[in-house]
Scaffold this motif. Structure first.
Motif, short mmCIF file in Angstrom:
data_model
loop_
_atom_site.label_atom_id
_atom_site.label_comp_id
_atom_site.label_asym_id
_atom_site.label_seq_id
_atom_site.Cartn_x
_atom_site.Cartn_y
_atom_site.Cartn_z
N VAL A 40 29.88 9.01 -8.52
CA VAL A 40 29.47 10.36 -8.90
C VAL A 40 28.09 10.69 -8.33
O VAL A 40 27.83 11.82 -7.90
CB VAL A 40 29.47 10.52 -10.44
N TYR A 41 27.19 9.71 -8.33
CA TYR A 41 25.84 9.96 -7.82
C TYR A 41 25.55 9.17 -6.53
O TYR A 41 24.40 9.02 -6.13
CB TYR A 41 24.78 9.64 -8.88
N LYS A 42 26.59 8.69 -5.88
CA LYS A 42 26.38 7.89 -4.67
C LYS A 42 25.71 8.72 -3.57
O LYS A 42 24.75 8.27 -2.94
CB LYS A 42 27.72 7.34 -4.17
N ASN A 43 26.22 9.93 -3.31
CA ASN A 43 25.62 10.77 -2.27
C ASN A 43 24.17 11.11 -2.59
O ASN A 43 23.34 11.26 -1.68
CB ASN A 43 26.44 12.04 -2.07
N ALA A 44 23.86 11.25 -3.88
CA ALA A 44 22.48 11.54 -4.27
C ALA A 44 21.56 10.38 -3.88
O ALA A 44 20.43 10.59 -3.42
CB ALA A 44 22.40 11.80 -5.77
N LEU A 45 22.04 9.15 -4.07
CA LEU A 45 21.24 7.98 -3.71
C LEU A 45 21.13 7.83 -2.20
O LEU A 45 20.09 7.42 -1.68
CB LEU A 45 21.85 6.73 -4.34
N VAL A 46 22.23 8.14 -1.50
CA VAL A 46 22.19 8.11 -0.03
C VAL A 46 21.10 9.04 0.48
O VAL A 46 20.30 8.69 1.35
CB VAL A 46 23.56 8.49 0.57
N GLN A 47 21.05 10.24 -0.07
CA GLN A 47 20.06 11.24 0.36
C GLN A 47 18.67 10.87 -0.10
O GLN A 47 17.69 10.98 0.65
CB GLN A 47 20.45 12.60 -0.20
N HIS A 48 18.54 10.38 -1.33
CA HIS A 48 17.23 10.07 -1.90
C HIS A 48 16.55 8.94 -1.13
O HIS A 48 15.35 9.00 -0.85
CB HIS A 48 17.39 9.68 -3.37
N PHE A 49 17.32 7.89 -0.82
CA PHE A 49 16.74 6.74 -0.12
C PHE A 49 16.87 6.86 1.41
O PHE A 49 16.43 5.95 2.12
CB PHE A 49 17.42 5.45 -0.58
N GLU A 50 17.50 7.96 1.87
CA GLU A 50 17.76 8.14 3.30
C GLU A 50 18.44 6.90 3.88
O GLU A 50 18.03 6.33 4.89
CB GLU A 50 16.45 8.44 4.05
N ALA A 51 19.51 6.49 3.20
CA ALA A 51 20.22 5.25 3.53
C ALA A 51 21.66 5.57 3.93
O ALA A 51 22.13 6.71 3.83
CB ALA A 51 20.20 4.31 2.33
N SER A 52 22.37 4.54 4.38
CA SER A 52 23.77 4.70 4.77
C SER A 52 24.68 4.49 3.57
O SER A 52 24.24 3.99 2.51
CB SER A 52 24.13 3.67 5.85
N ASN A 53 25.96 4.83 3.72
CA ASN A 53 26.95 4.55 2.69
C ASN A 53 26.98 3.08 2.35
O ASN A 53 27.08 2.68 1.19
CB ASN A 53 28.35 4.99 3.18
N THR A 54 26.92 2.25 3.40
CA THR A 54 27.00 0.80 3.19
C THR A 54 25.81 0.30 2.39
O THR A 54 25.96 -0.53 1.48
CB THR A 54 27.06 0.07 4.55
N SER A 55 24.60 0.78 2.70
CA SER A 55 23.39 0.33 1.99
C SER A 55 23.45 0.65 0.51
O SER A 55 23.04 -0.16 -0.33
CB SER A 55 22.14 0.97 2.62
N ILE A 56 23.93 1.84 0.17
CA ILE A 56 24.04 2.21 -1.24
C ILE A 56 25.24 1.51 -1.88
O ILE A 56 25.19 1.12 -3.05
CB ILE A 56 24.16 3.74 -1.39
N GLY A 57 26.32 1.33 -1.12
CA GLY A 57 27.48 0.60 -1.64
C GLY A 57 27.15 -0.82 -2.02
O GLY A 57 27.80 -1.42 -2.88
N VAL A 58 26.09 -1.38 -1.41
CA VAL A 58 25.67 -2.74 -1.73
C VAL A 58 25.26 -2.87 -3.20
O VAL A 58 25.42 -3.92 -3.82
CB VAL A 58 24.51 -3.17 -0.80
N VAL A 59 24.73 -1.78 -3.78
CA VAL A 59 24.34 -1.81 -5.20
C VAL A 59 25.56 -2.16 -6.05
O VAL A 59 25.50 -3.04 -6.93
CB VAL A 59 23.75 -0.45 -5.64
N PHE A 60 26.66 -1.46 -5.81
CA PHE A 60 27.90 -1.72 -6.54
C PHE A 60 28.39 -3.14 -6.26
O PHE A 60 28.82 -3.86 -7.17
CB PHE A 60 28.95 -0.69 -6.12
N SER A 61 28.33 -3.55 -5.01
CA SER A 61 28.80 -4.88 -4.63
C SER A 61 28.02 -5.98 -5.33
O SER A 61 28.60 -6.95 -5.84
CB SER A 61 28.72 -5.07 -3.11
N ILE A 62 26.69 -5.84 -5.37
CA ILE A 62 25.86 -6.85 -6.04
C ILE A 62 26.24 -6.94 -7.52
O ILE A 62 26.35 -8.04 -8.08
CB ILE A 62 24.37 -6.52 -5.89
N ALA A 63 26.44 -5.78 -8.16
CA ALA A 63 26.80 -5.78 -9.58
C ALA A 63 28.11 -6.52 -9.82
O ALA A 63 28.23 -7.31 -10.76
CB ALA A 63 26.89 -4.34 -10.10
N ILE A 64 29.10 -6.29 -8.95
CA ILE A 64 30.39 -6.94 -9.13
C ILE A 64 30.30 -8.43 -8.80
O ILE A 64 30.93 -9.26 -9.46
CB ILE A 64 31.46 -6.25 -8.25
#
Length: 467
Positions: A40-64
């Motif tokens: 829901v807020y993935k795109n917001a984090l991508v824009q906020h950190f000026e990062a890629s989909n993969t970089s923000i997706g890592v947050v979810f991956s680390i949690a799992i």
């Protein structure tokens, strides 16, 4: 304070109603199930950190990843210490993860988000996920599929609450954000405030779950249940297998493969759910016919399918058996995934139908696997065995997002992608489900050489709980 959390303080008194236990489990699982609403807020984090989909997706991956590792490492401790202490520990880690994550977003430090929501929160996820499972299996030996479905249903339904709540709170904290407008993205500060709000709310609910959980007294069985009746069911043992011996059996690793394949396929949709439906129906002019609010509703719908699948399919496994139900999850699932990849963009209704079926199987696979383990290895250390098996979830948490985000990053820019960009990733999931299908067919009863020595049976205490 520590004594209040001890297992001995949670033993249920005579006459305790076992149906009071599922709400305690749900209180914890609904909170930690928020992890499924991160899109829901993935795109917001991508824009906020000026990062890629993969970089923000890592947050979810680390949690799992941390979920699986902490469940594996702490599984025996959870069985020994009891669910109350485990739930309280889970709450401490989960809430702390939000606080550290909020600090990372507010200060623009992505590594703090990795540490907070990913590592610290992920530990809370793992301990909280397994803490009520073995307890509910002990309370419902006559209906283990129903029990595990109730225990894990809340985890799948967490996004059902968190997704629309997140959308509303993000709009409240950032007045410039309009979820009804396609392309509208909330600010990073709004996401930080969202994390702080969740920290407070989840602390309250998880504390309630820890305070109300109970374990049955030794030798307790529900009225009318004959433990010997399980001997007539295929693949079901009345023997006991320790966690140490379980990981020496081929059955453990076959189930590891089954869970890994099923979870990887489900994560392929969940981790990208909100932008995925917008991308599938993006026109040649670059605009999508699906608004942000509708995409958030789609995430909530998937959460309902995930939650319902955990209860309905797992309960169905009590009737048809654990192995046959996984034939459905994996066999029908791979066909549905193929249809999603090839025809999903032709109709919004078809896209939603295919995604809902896949997510119901995803949830059902999670909820059924503890009962599958109970059938094969007995109840002796089923919680610890379940924890070790969840390392498959850790691996899937890395592989699933990497497959999807890797293909998407290679195809184009977030917010400009179309259904074509998703097809290679979705077809990869079809192949994974086929591997899991074969692994499930190879499962056989556990050899007697792995069983624990038979002990003198404890006297049964019938009638001390409600059937």
């Amino acid at each position: 304070m520590a004594s209040v959390l001890d297992r001995e303080r949670t033993i249920a008194p005579p006459g305790f109603n076992r149906w009071l236990i599922p709400p305690a489990a749900l209180a914890v699982h609904l909170c930690i199930g928020q992890v499924y609403a991160t899109s829901v807020y993935k795109n917001a984090l991508v824009q906020h950190f000026e990062a890629s989909n993969t970089s923000i997706g890592v947050v979810f991956s680390i949690a799992i990843v941390m979920l699986g590792l902490s469940a594996a490492v702490c599984g025996t401790w959870v069985d020994r210490s009891g669910p109350r202490k485990a739930m309280a520990t889970s709450a401490a880690f989960w809430v702390s993860g939000y606080l550290v994550g909020a600090l990372g977003i507010a200060t623009g430090q992505l590594w703090l988000l990795y540490l907070g929501y990913g590592v610290i929160g992920g530990i809370g996820l793992g301990i909280g996920y397994i803490s009520p499972v073995s307890t509910l299996i002990k309370w419902f030996p006559d209906r283990p599929g129903l029990a595990t479905g109730m225990a894990i249903m809340g985890f799948g339904g967490g996004a059902l609450v968190a997704s629309p709540l997140s959308t509303r709170l993000l709009g409240f904290y950032d007045p410039a954000y309009d979820s009804a407008v396609a392309g509208s993205v909330p600010s990073g500060s709004a996401v930080a405030m969202l994390f702080l709000t969740f920290a407070v709310v989840y602390a309250l609910f998880m504390t309630y779950g820890a305070a109300t959980i109970r374990v049955p007294a030794a030798g307790w069985v529900p009225d009318g249940f004959d433990p010997a009746s399980v001997q007539s069911k295929a693949l079901v043992t009345t023997a006991s297998v320790s966690a140490r011996n379980a990981i020496r059996t081929p059955q453990f690793y076959l189930l590891w493969i089954v869970l890994f394949c099923n979870v990887t396929a489900g994560i392929g949709i969940l981790e990208q759910a909100s932008p995925m439906i917008q991308d599938f129906f993006r026109g040649a002019d670059g605009t999508s016919s699906i608004a942000v609010a509708a995409a958030g509703g789609f995430v909530g719908l998937l959460s309902m399918a995930n939650m319902a699948g955990r209860f309905v399919w797992s309960s169905t496994s009590d009737v048809i058996g654990r192995k046959p139900i996984y034939v459905v999850y994996l066999g029908v699932g791979l066909v549905t995934y193929f249809l999603l990849a090839t025809f999903g963009q032709t109709s919004t209704a078809l896209f939603i139908l295919f995604a809902v079926v896949i997510l119901s199987f995803y949830g059902g696979g999670f909820a059924t696997v503890p009962a599958y383990l109970r059938d094969l290895f007995g109840t002796f250390q089923v919680g610890a065995i379940h924890g070790r098996l969840l390392t498959a979830w850790s691996a899937a948490g890395i592989v699933g997002p990497l497959i999807v985000n890797g293909f998407l990053d290679a195809e184009g820019t977030p917010g400009r992608l179309t259904a074509e960009a998703y097809r290679p990733a979705l077809l990869t999931m079809v192949a994974l489900l086929a591997v899991g299908f074969v692994a499930n067919l190879l499962v056989r009863p556990v050899s007697a050489r792995f069983h624990e020595p038979a002990a003198a049976p404890e006297p049964e205490k019938k009638g001390s709980g409600q059937a």
